[in-house]
Design an enzyme around this catalytic site. Sequence first.
Site, PDB file in Angstrom:
ATOM      1  N   LYS A 135      99.829  41.695  65.333  1.00  0.00           N
ATOM      2  CA  LYS A 135      99.015  41.272  66.462  1.00  0.00           C
ATOM      3  C   LYS A 135      99.796  41.188  67.671  1.00  0.00           C
ATOM      4  CE  LYS A 135      95.808  38.435  63.835  1.00  0.00           C
ATOM      5  NZ  LYS A 135      95.932  38.988  62.390  1.00  0.00           N
ATOM      6  N   ASP A 163      96.234  44.948  64.748  1.00  0.00           N
ATOM      7  CA  ASP A 163      94.894  44.436  64.384  1.00  0.00           C
ATOM      8  C   ASP A 163      94.072  43.979  65.646  1.00  0.00           C
ATOM      9  OD1 ASP A 163      95.880  43.998  61.760  1.00  0.00           O
ATOM     10  OD2 ASP A 163      96.645  41.651  61.931  1.00  0.00           O
ATOM     11  N   GLN A 203      85.858  46.474  65.754  1.00  0.00           N
ATOM     12  CA  GLN A 203      85.078  45.507  65.193  1.00  0.00           C
ATOM     13  C   GLN A 203      83.476  45.666  65.510  1.00  0.00           C
ATOM     14  OE1 GLN A 203      86.994  43.256  67.955  1.00  0.00           O
ATOM     15  NE2 GLN A 203      88.069  41.719  66.678  1.00  0.00           N
ATOM     16  N   ARG A 238      90.900  51.255  61.346  1.00  0.00           N
ATOM     17  CA  ARG A 238      90.317  50.142  60.166  1.00  0.00           C
ATOM     18  C   ARG A 238      89.045  49.596  60.778  1.00  0.00           C
ATOM     19  NH1 ARG A 238      94.026  45.250  60.173  1.00  0.00           N
ATOM     20  NH2 ARG A 238      95.410  46.430  58.844  1.00  0.00           N
ATOM     21  N   LYS A 271      83.924  44.048  60.515  1.00  0.00           N
ATOM     22  CA  LYS A 271      82.747  43.302  61.093  1.00  0.00           C
ATOM     23  C   LYS A 271      83.128  42.388  62.178  1.00  0.00           C
ATOM     24  CE  LYS A 271      80.079  43.148  56.931  1.00  0.00           C
ATOM     25  NZ  LYS A 271      79.513  42.492  56.017  1.00  0.00           N
ATOM     26  N   GLY A 272      84.649  41.780  62.231  1.00  0.00           N
ATOM     27  CA  GLY A 272      85.161  41.080  63.345  1.00  0.00           C
ATOM     28  C   GLY A 272      84.939  39.485  62.973  1.00  0.00           C
ATOM     29  N   ALA A 273      86.295  39.048  63.246  1.00  0.00           N
ATOM     30  CA  ALA A 273      86.303  37.741  62.806  1.00  0.00           C
ATOM     31  C   ALA A 273      86.468  36.586  63.647  1.00  0.00           C
ATOM     32  CB  ALA A 273      87.882  37.719  61.972  1.00  0.00           C
ATOM     33  N   HIS A 278      84.797  42.819  52.170  1.00  0.00           N
ATOM     34  CA  HIS A 278      84.430  42.517  50.821  1.00  0.00           C
ATOM     35  C   HIS A 278      83.224  42.708  50.479  1.00  0.00           C
ATOM     36  CE1 HIS A 278      87.741  40.221  52.826  1.00  0.00           C
ATOM     37  NE2 HIS A 278      88.599  40.490  51.878  1.00  0.00           N
ATOM     38  N   ARG A 321      89.403  32.588  57.684  1.00  0.00           N
ATOM     39  CA  ARG A 321      88.931  32.932  56.246  1.00  0.00           C
ATOM     40  C   ARG A 321      87.782  31.941  55.883  1.00  0.00           C
ATOM     41  NH1 ARG A 321      91.757  36.472  58.158  1.00  0.00           N
ATOM     42  NH2 ARG A 321      89.947  36.803  58.856  1.00  0.00           N
TER      43      ARG A 321
HETATM   44  P1  FDA Z   1      81.079  39.012  54.955  1.00  0.00           P
HETATM   45  O1  FDA Z   1      81.774  37.842  55.335  1.00  0.00           O
HETATM   46  O2  FDA Z   1      80.260  39.808  55.790  1.00  0.00           O
HETATM   47  O3  FDA Z   1      80.360  38.858  53.620  1.00  0.00           O
HETATM   48  C1  FDA Z   1      79.279  39.713  53.256  1.00  0.00           C
HETATM   49  C2  FDA Z   1      79.238  39.410  51.648  1.00  0.00           C
HETATM   50  O4  FDA Z   1      80.426  40.003  50.813  1.00  0.00           O
HETATM   51  C3  FDA Z   1      79.110  38.040  51.234  1.00  0.00           C
HETATM   52  O5  FDA Z   1      77.729  37.594  51.313  1.00  0.00           O
HETATM   53  C4  FDA Z   1      79.590  38.181  49.861  1.00  0.00           C
HETATM   54  O6  FDA Z   1      78.508  38.813  49.077  1.00  0.00           O
HETATM   55  C5  FDA Z   1      80.760  39.329  49.892  1.00  0.00           C
HETATM   56  N1  FDA Z   1      81.945  38.489  50.000  1.00  0.00           N
HETATM   57  C6  FDA Z   1      82.581  38.466  51.337  1.00  0.00           C
HETATM   58  N2  FDA Z   1      83.757  37.857  51.217  1.00  0.00           N
HETATM   59  C7  FDA Z   1      83.903  37.707  49.888  1.00  0.00           C
HETATM   60  C8  FDA Z   1      84.850  36.882  48.867  1.00  0.00           C
HETATM   61  N3  FDA Z   1      85.872  36.599  49.488  1.00  0.00           N
HETATM   62  N4  FDA Z   1      84.585  37.061  47.625  1.00  0.00           N
HETATM   63  C9  FDA Z   1      83.609  37.435  46.943  1.00  0.00           C
HETATM   64  N5  FDA Z   1      82.662  37.928  47.648  1.00  0.00           N
HETATM   65  C10 FDA Z   1      82.747  38.123  48.943  1.00  0.00           C
HETATM   66  N6  FDA Z   1      88.887  40.897  61.776  1.00  0.00           N
HETATM   67  C11 FDA Z   1      89.165  41.225  63.086  1.00  0.00           C
HETATM   68  O7  FDA Z   1      88.652  40.803  63.926  1.00  0.00           O
HETATM   69  N7  FDA Z   1      90.475  41.722  63.396  1.00  0.00           N
HETATM   70  C12 FDA Z   1      91.084  42.339  62.415  1.00  0.00           C
HETATM   71  O8  FDA Z   1      92.275  43.185  62.745  1.00  0.00           O
HETATM   72  C13 FDA Z   1      90.646  42.384  61.082  1.00  0.00           C
HETATM   73  N8  FDA Z   1      91.453  42.837  60.201  1.00  0.00           N
HETATM   74  C14 FDA Z   1      90.970  42.718  58.739  1.00  0.00           C
HETATM   75  C15 FDA Z   1      91.817  43.474  57.834  1.00  0.00           C
HETATM   76  C16 FDA Z   1      91.349  43.513  56.529  1.00  0.00           C
HETATM   77  C17 FDA Z   1      91.928  44.371  55.446  1.00  0.00           C
HETATM   78  C18 FDA Z   1      89.963  42.655  56.238  1.00  0.00           C
HETATM   79  C19 FDA Z   1      89.609  42.794  54.736  1.00  0.00           C
HETATM   80  C20 FDA Z   1      89.594  42.198  57.110  1.00  0.00           C
HETATM   81  C21 FDA Z   1      90.003  41.983  58.533  1.00  0.00           C
HETATM   82  N9  FDA Z   1      89.133  41.193  59.343  1.00  0.00           N
HETATM   83  C22 FDA Z   1      89.487  41.643  60.779  1.00  0.00           C
HETATM   84  C23 FDA Z   1      88.204  40.473  59.024  1.00  0.00           C
HETATM   85  C24 FDA Z   1      86.719  41.043  59.018  1.00  0.00           C
HETATM   86  O9  FDA Z   1      86.258  41.308  60.546  1.00  0.00           O
HETATM   87  C25 FDA Z   1      85.771  40.124  58.637  1.00  0.00           C
HETATM   88  O10 FDA Z   1      85.746  39.044  59.381  1.00  0.00           O
HETATM   89  C26 FDA Z   1      85.902  39.507  57.190  1.00  0.00           C
HETATM   90  O11 FDA Z   1      86.458  40.794  56.487  1.00  0.00           O
HETATM   91  C27 FDA Z   1      84.514  39.152  56.510  1.00  0.00           C
HETATM   92  O12 FDA Z   1      83.669  40.175  56.645  1.00  0.00           O
HETATM   93  P2  FDA Z   1      83.328  41.021  55.217  1.00  0.00           P
HETATM   94  O13 FDA Z   1      82.570  42.409  55.459  1.00  0.00           O
HETATM   95  O14 FDA Z   1      84.462  41.010  54.367  1.00  0.00           O
HETATM   96  O15 FDA Z   1      82.427  40.076  54.496  1.00  0.00           O
END
Ligand code: FDA
Length: 305
Positions: free
Chosen positions: A98, A132, A161, A182, A185-187, A225, A287
């Site tokens: 970061k 990141d 993101q 990479r 969605k965005g955190a 995920h 998380r």
């Molecule tokens: P989301 O949270 O939208 O969930 C959608 C569905 O997926 C859920 O309803 C469930 O069904 C399933 N699911 C999700 N998580 C699960 C779990 N732990 N177990 C089981 N099922 C699950 N963000 C950012 O702003 N800057 C960054 O640099 C990064 N870097 C980054 C690296 C990597 C490798 C990852 C995987 C993620 C990031 N992120 C990130 C985080 C990203 O922006 C996001 O907030 C999270 O990945 C959550 O979004 P998802 O798409 O994973 O699932």
Amino acid sequence: MQALSKNFFLYLSNNKTLDRLAKRWGPKFGASQIVGGETFEEAIPLIKQLNEQGLHLTVDHLGEFVNSEEVAKERAHECVETIRHIHQHQLNSEVSLKLTSLGLDIRHDLVWDNMIMIMEEAKKCNVVVTIDMEDSTRTEKTLDIYKSLKEKYDNVGTVIQSYLYRTDQDIDDLNTYNPYLRLVKGAYKEPSDVAFTDKPDVDNNLKHIIKKNLLNGHYTAIASHDDAMIDFTKQFAKENNIQTDQFEFQMLYGMRNQTQLDLVKEGYKVRVYLPYGDDWYGYFMRRLAERPANVAFALKGVFKK
Ligand code: FDA
């Protein structure tokens, strides 16, 4: 209810007092299940074990929002050491970092010099570095630094993101850089004037940029995920004759372990993002904000460590 708990954990993620306390505790309260250890050395056996299972890694020395020049320089040296260790131990791992941990909020030349030192070592050791993406107040600066670095180094990537309105334009602007991106969605907690606040919009935009970046012909990391995103990518790749060596899936360590291994068995490349270090608090809270179900998972961890 879900929005409430998301806001609550994002609020806690910025709490400086809890952050300080967390550093003293070490990774407890479930954090130990999503963090590789307090030092890189501690994480090495785990990295080897994950590599043996066919998983690729990217390691992240936890830490962000550094506001002391001395600490930013220390962080950069630690990152160089990590790159050397990856090379010495022949680990299959990239590095994620970061820019706020390297002085982004202090001075441009500080973060730039730190990145050059890191990239020189990474080039020597043949290790890829991904920057990141942090909150939207830092997007422009981060992308400017990424673009300047990409003109000098091939082995550097960054993150885009899908919740940001600007993202489609960013994908277009980056197209000429042959970027390693990479897509996530965005955190972070973002205001509605810069980011979509409805989940379906964020999801649709992620699908849109996955398509766009793959069709632009760039190697793409899909970091999610979410089965819907994974299935969408597989289907889109098949329909458009995009080979499996043109993209990879990325997931966080400790999340969807079985899915990670199933994807490897199906012949897809999977990279696990493994954080390590004592600065785990903000990461852990984000998380929890993403998925309230992680709270139960975290509480179980209280009794494990
Ligand atoms: P989301 O949270 O939208 O969930 C959608 C569905 O997926 C859920 O309803 C469930 O069904 C399933 N699911 C999700 N998580 C699960 C779990 N732990 N177990 C089981 N099922 C699950 N963000 C950012 O702003 N800057 C960054 O640099 C990064 N870097 C980054 C690296 C990597 C490798 C990852 C995987 C993620 C990031 N992120 C990130 C985080 C990203 O922006 C996001 O907030 C999270 O990945 C959550 O979004 P998802 O798409 O994973 O699932």
